[in-house]
Design a protein around this motif. Structure first.
Motif, PDB file in Angstrom:
ATOM      1  N   LEU A  70       0.827  -1.209   0.000  1.00  0.00           N
ATOM      2  CA  LEU A  70       0.000   0.000   0.000  1.00  0.00           C
ATOM      3  C   LEU A  70       0.859   1.256   0.000  1.00  0.00           C
ATOM      4  CD1 LEU A  70      -2.847   1.200   0.196  1.00  0.00           C
ATOM      5  CD2 LEU A  70      -2.670   1.045   2.684  1.00  0.00           C
ATOM      6  N   THR A  71       1.893   1.265   0.822  1.00  0.00           N
ATOM      7  CA  THR A  71       2.756   2.445   0.901  1.00  0.00           C
ATOM      8  C   THR A  71       3.503   2.680  -0.398  1.00  0.00           C
ATOM      9  OG1 THR A  71       3.062   2.011   3.265  1.00  0.00           O
ATOM     10  CG2 THR A  71       4.590   3.547   2.225  1.00  0.00           C
ATOM     11  N   GLY A  72       4.054   1.616  -1.001  1.00  0.00           N
ATOM     12  CA  GLY A  72       4.782   1.756  -2.253  1.00  0.00           C
ATOM     13  C   GLY A  72       3.901   2.293  -3.368  1.00  0.00           C
ATOM     14  N   PHE A  73       2.694   1.780  -3.491  1.00  0.00           N
ATOM     15  CA  PHE A  73       1.782   2.250  -4.541  1.00  0.00           C
ATOM     16  C   PHE A  73       1.444   3.717  -4.344  1.00  0.00           C
ATOM     17  CE2 PHE A  73      -2.369   2.829  -6.517  1.00  0.00           C
ATOM     18  CZ  PHE A  73      -2.171   2.246  -7.757  1.00  0.00           C
ATOM     19  N   ILE A  74       1.170   4.119  -3.110  1.00  0.00           N
ATOM     20  CA  ILE A  74       0.819   5.511  -2.829  1.00  0.00           C
ATOM     21  C   ILE A  74       2.008   6.429  -3.107  1.00  0.00           C
ATOM     22  CG2 ILE A  74       0.198   7.116  -0.991  1.00  0.00           C
ATOM     23  CD1 ILE A  74      -1.519   4.917   0.213  1.00  0.00           C
ATOM     24  N   VAL A  75       3.223   5.986  -2.748  1.00  0.00           N
ATOM     25  CA  VAL A  75       4.415   6.805  -2.986  1.00  0.00           C
ATOM     26  C   VAL A  75       4.597   7.065  -4.483  1.00  0.00           C
ATOM     27  CG1 VAL A  75       6.948   6.750  -2.944  1.00  0.00           C
ATOM     28  CG2 VAL A  75       5.655   6.191  -0.885  1.00  0.00           C
ATOM     29  N   GLY A  76       4.479   6.023  -5.307  1.00  0.00           N
ATOM     30  CA  GLY A  76       4.620   6.208  -6.752  1.00  0.00           C
ATOM     31  C   GLY A  76       3.533   7.093  -7.326  1.00  0.00           C
ATOM     32  N   LEU A  77       2.309   6.910  -6.860  1.00  0.00           N
ATOM     33  CA  LEU A  77       1.187   7.703  -7.365  1.00  0.00           C
ATOM     34  C   LEU A  77       1.325   9.172  -6.991  1.00  0.00           C
ATOM     35  CD1 LEU A  77      -1.610   7.371  -8.803  1.00  0.00           C
ATOM     36  CD2 LEU A  77      -2.605   7.185  -6.514  1.00  0.00           C
ATOM     37  N   ILE A  78       1.624   9.438  -5.720  1.00  0.00           N
ATOM     38  CA  ILE A  78       1.728  10.825  -5.254  1.00  0.00           C
ATOM     39  C   ILE A  78       2.944  11.523  -5.855  1.00  0.00           C
ATOM     40  CG2 ILE A  78       2.042  12.277  -3.216  1.00  0.00           C
ATOM     41  CD1 ILE A  78      -0.754  11.063  -3.544  1.00  0.00           C
ATOM     42  N   THR A  80       4.405  10.968  -8.723  1.00  0.00           N
ATOM     43  CA  THR A  80       4.121  11.286 -10.122  1.00  0.00           C
ATOM     44  C   THR A  80       3.165  12.471 -10.230  1.00  0.00           C
ATOM     45  OG1 THR A  80       4.348   8.939 -10.612  1.00  0.00           O
ATOM     46  CG2 THR A  80       3.389  10.305 -12.312  1.00  0.00           C
ATOM     47  N   LYS A  81       2.154  12.480  -9.375  1.00  0.00           N
ATOM     48  CA  LYS A  81       1.175  13.566  -9.413  1.00  0.00           C
ATOM     49  C   LYS A  81       1.811  14.899  -9.029  1.00  0.00           C
ATOM     50  CE  LYS A  81      -3.451  14.705  -7.676  1.00  0.00           C
ATOM     51  NZ  LYS A  81      -4.043  14.770  -9.029  1.00  0.00           N
ATOM     52  N   GLN A  82       2.698  14.893  -8.047  1.00  0.00           N
ATOM     53  CA  GLN A  82       3.339  16.132  -7.610  1.00  0.00           C
ATOM     54  C   GLN A  82       4.392  16.618  -8.590  1.00  0.00           C
ATOM     55  OE1 GLN A  82       2.516  18.002  -5.008  1.00  0.00           O
ATOM     56  NE2 GLN A  82       0.923  16.604  -4.308  1.00  0.00           N
ATOM     57  N   SER A  83       5.004  15.717  -9.344  1.00  0.00           N
ATOM     58  CA  SER A  83       6.070  16.101 -10.276  1.00  0.00           C
ATOM     59  C   SER A  83       5.527  16.621 -11.608  1.00  0.00           C
ATOM     60  CB  SER A  83       6.989  14.902 -10.559  1.00  0.00           C
ATOM     61  OG  SER A  83       7.564  14.415  -9.366  1.00  0.00           O
ATOM     62  N   ARG A  84       4.285  16.275 -11.974  1.00  0.00           N
ATOM     63  CA  ARG A  84       3.740  16.668 -13.275  1.00  0.00           C
ATOM     64  C   ARG A  84       3.661  18.192 -13.464  1.00  0.00           C
ATOM     65  NH1 ARG A  84       0.154  13.490 -13.563  1.00  0.00           N
ATOM     66  NH2 ARG A  84       0.799  12.209 -15.317  1.00  0.00           N
ATOM     67  N   PRO A  85       3.155  18.976 -12.486  1.00  0.00           N
ATOM     68  CA  PRO A  85       3.081  20.432 -12.721  1.00  0.00           C
ATOM     69  C   PRO A  85       4.447  21.075 -12.984  1.00  0.00           C
ATOM     70  CG  PRO A  85       1.692  19.812 -10.873  1.00  0.00           C
ATOM     71  CD  PRO A  85       2.504  18.612 -11.214  1.00  0.00           C
ATOM     72  N   SER A  86       5.468  20.616 -12.282  1.00  0.00           N
ATOM     73  CA  SER A  86       6.799  21.212 -12.476  1.00  0.00           C
ATOM     74  C   SER A  86       7.327  20.911 -13.871  1.00  0.00           C
ATOM     75  CB  SER A  86       7.766  20.674 -11.418  1.00  0.00           C
ATOM     76  OG  SER A  86       7.323  21.005 -10.121  1.00  0.00           O
ATOM     77  N   LEU A  87       7.187  19.677 -14.320  1.00  0.00           N
ATOM     78  CA  LEU A  87       7.644  19.329 -15.665  1.00  0.00           C
ATOM     79  C   LEU A  87       6.755  19.962 -16.737  1.00  0.00           C
ATOM     80  CD1 LEU A  87       8.558  15.537 -15.224  1.00  0.00           C
ATOM     81  CD2 LEU A  87      10.099  17.496 -15.282  1.00  0.00           C
ATOM     82  N   LEU A  96       8.446  12.264 -17.485  1.00  0.00           N
ATOM     83  CA  LEU A  96       7.924  11.862 -16.178  1.00  0.00           C
ATOM     84  C   LEU A  96       8.242  10.411 -15.819  1.00  0.00           C
ATOM     85  CD1 LEU A  96       6.435  13.102 -13.807  1.00  0.00           C
ATOM     86  CD2 LEU A  96       4.270  12.429 -14.873  1.00  0.00           C
ATOM     87  N   PRO A  97       8.063   9.432 -16.725  1.00  0.00           N
ATOM     88  CA  PRO A  97       8.427   8.051 -16.352  1.00  0.00           C
ATOM     89  C   PRO A  97       9.897   7.893 -15.967  1.00  0.00           C
ATOM     90  CG  PRO A  97       7.045   8.052 -18.301  1.00  0.00           C
ATOM     91  CD  PRO A  97       7.414   9.478 -18.040  1.00  0.00           C
ATOM     92  N   SER A  98      10.797   8.583 -16.676  1.00  0.00           N
ATOM     93  CA  SER A  98      12.218   8.499 -16.353  1.00  0.00           C
ATOM     94  C   SER A  98      12.510   9.117 -14.990  1.00  0.00           C
ATOM     95  CB  SER A  98      13.044   9.208 -17.429  1.00  0.00           C
ATOM     96  OG  SER A  98      12.844   8.612 -18.693  1.00  0.00           O
ATOM     97  N   LEU A  99      11.860  10.257 -14.713  1.00  0.00           N
ATOM     98  CA  LEU A  99      12.054  10.896 -13.411  1.00  0.00           C
ATOM     99  C   LEU A  99      11.553  10.008 -12.283  1.00  0.00           C
ATOM    100  CD1 LEU A  99      12.748  13.388 -11.682  1.00  0.00           C
ATOM    101  CD2 LEU A  99      10.428  14.225 -12.136  1.00  0.00           C
ATOM    102  N   VAL A 100      10.407   9.381 -12.486  1.00  0.00           N
ATOM    103  CA  VAL A 100       9.846   8.500 -11.466  1.00  0.00           C
ATOM    104  C   VAL A 100      10.773   7.319 -11.203  1.00  0.00           C
ATOM    105  CG1 VAL A 100       7.954   6.912 -10.980  1.00  0.00           C
ATOM    106  CG2 VAL A 100       7.464   9.161 -11.931  1.00  0.00           C
ATOM    107  N   ASN A 182      -1.055   6.858 -12.773  1.00  0.00           N
ATOM    108  CA  ASN A 182      -1.231   8.297 -12.933  1.00  0.00           C
ATOM    109  C   ASN A 182      -0.884   8.745 -14.350  1.00  0.00           C
ATOM    110  OD1 ASN A 182      -0.082  11.270 -12.689  1.00  0.00           O
ATOM    111  ND2 ASN A 182      -1.465  10.956 -10.952  1.00  0.00           N
ATOM    112  N   VAL A 183       0.212   8.210 -14.904  1.00  0.00           N
ATOM    113  CA  VAL A 183       0.629   8.597 -16.259  1.00  0.00           C
ATOM    114  C   VAL A 183      -0.379   8.121 -17.289  1.00  0.00           C
ATOM    115  CG1 VAL A 183       2.401   8.241 -18.024  1.00  0.00           C
ATOM    116  CG2 VAL A 183       3.068   8.694 -15.666  1.00  0.00           C
ATOM    117  N   ALA A 184      -0.852   6.878 -17.156  1.00  0.00           N
ATOM    118  CA  ALA A 184      -1.832   6.349 -18.114  1.00  0.00           C
ATOM    119  C   ALA A 184      -3.144   7.103 -18.043  1.00  0.00           C
ATOM    120  CB  ALA A 184      -2.050   4.864 -17.846  1.00  0.00           C
TER     121      ALA A 184
END
Length: 269
Positions: A70-78, A80-87, A96-100, A182-184
């Motif tokens: 649960l923690t790993g899935f949430i970390v990846g999701l959050i 990615t979501k937080q990094s999208r506006p900056s990129l 974004l996939p490479s950054l993640v 999130n990306v899909a």
């Protein structure tokens, strides 16, 4: 004739001077050093407690599986979501996939797994061994001729050292899947394209550094929890302090080790 009764002269014992904080600190370092050396002396000398090691691996790995997932899935999701506006400000959402993948495999997966394990597994080891110490179960094992250190400490440290790298690898892949969701959803990227972009920037050094971190973190969690519990005192209060000390000390050392390992691996990039 009067007889004089001589009374012995009584000397007052001087109270021992209280130890200073610096002296106590170095004494603690010496005790920890002896504890670690004793582990390496007894862990790799027969007889080996394979059944207990397997049981402890189950306690560390399987019992933490749901929380780690649960923690790993949430970390990846959050992340990615937080990094999208900056990129998105630079029109670089395709990166974004490479950054993640770089952020998760290099830092987040081992670190998040170790912090969760320090809170769940480290406190459990400290409390379990601490309760055995204050109830004199460990003393009874020593009197009966068994080797409590090998059975109680070595098995737990080996279990965390072996299991935490497996959990960290699993956490990394689950976090990458969370990023894919999130990306899909936002870009409509296919699974094969996403995975290709995820693994393109990763190198052998990234996987090696992540594995070394996980092994070091696992050993730290096991040895700190075992030391706090095995040397606990003062009854039930000592059990609570052992569990709390195992978590706090392990987390502090994990951050220090993260800094050192990142600095060392940066020299090889």
């Amino acid at each position: 004739m009067d007889t004089e009764i001589s009374t012995p002269i009584q000397f007052k014992k001087k109270a021992p001077k209280p130890k200073g904080r610096i002296t106590t600190f170095f004494i603690s370092l010496y005790d920890i050093h002896k504890f670690i050396l004793r582990f390496f002396k007894e862990a790799f000398v027969p007889p080996f407690e394979f059944k207990e090691i397997v049981r402890q691996c189950y306690e560390v790995g399987v019992r933490s599986f749901t929380l780690i997932s649960l923690t790993g899935f949430i970390v990846g999701l959050i992340f990615t979501k937080q990094s999208r506006p900056s990129l998105g400000q630079f029109g670089a959402t395709s990166w974004l996939p490479s950054l993640v993948s770089i952020a998760i495999m290099r830092a987040l997966a081992p670190l998040v797994t170790a912090l969760i394990a320090a809170g769940k597994v480290g406190s459990s080891i400290g409390a379990e061994l601490g309760s055995m110490r204050v109830t004199e179960q460990i003393d009874a094992m020593e009197v009966s001729g068994t080797k409590p250190f090998k059975f109680l400490v070595c098995t737990r440290v080996l279990a965390t050292t072996l299991t935490i790298p497996i959990l960290a690898t699993y956490t990394g892949f689950i976090a990458i899947l969370g990023g894919y969701v999130n990306v899909a959803t936002n870009e409509g990227t296919s699974y094969s394209t996403y995975m290709q972009q995820v693994f393109d920037p990763l190198t052998f050094i990234d996987f090696t550094a992540s594995l070394i971190k996980s092994i070091v973190f696992g050993f730290t969690i096991g040895i700190v929890g075992s030391y706090q519990g095995y040397n606990s005192t003062k009854g039930t209060e000592g059990v609570g302090k052992a569990a709390n000390g195992a978590v706090v000390t392990a987390m502090f050392l994990i951050f220090i080790e993260e800094i050192v390992i990142v600095q060392i691996t940066s020299w090889f990039r």
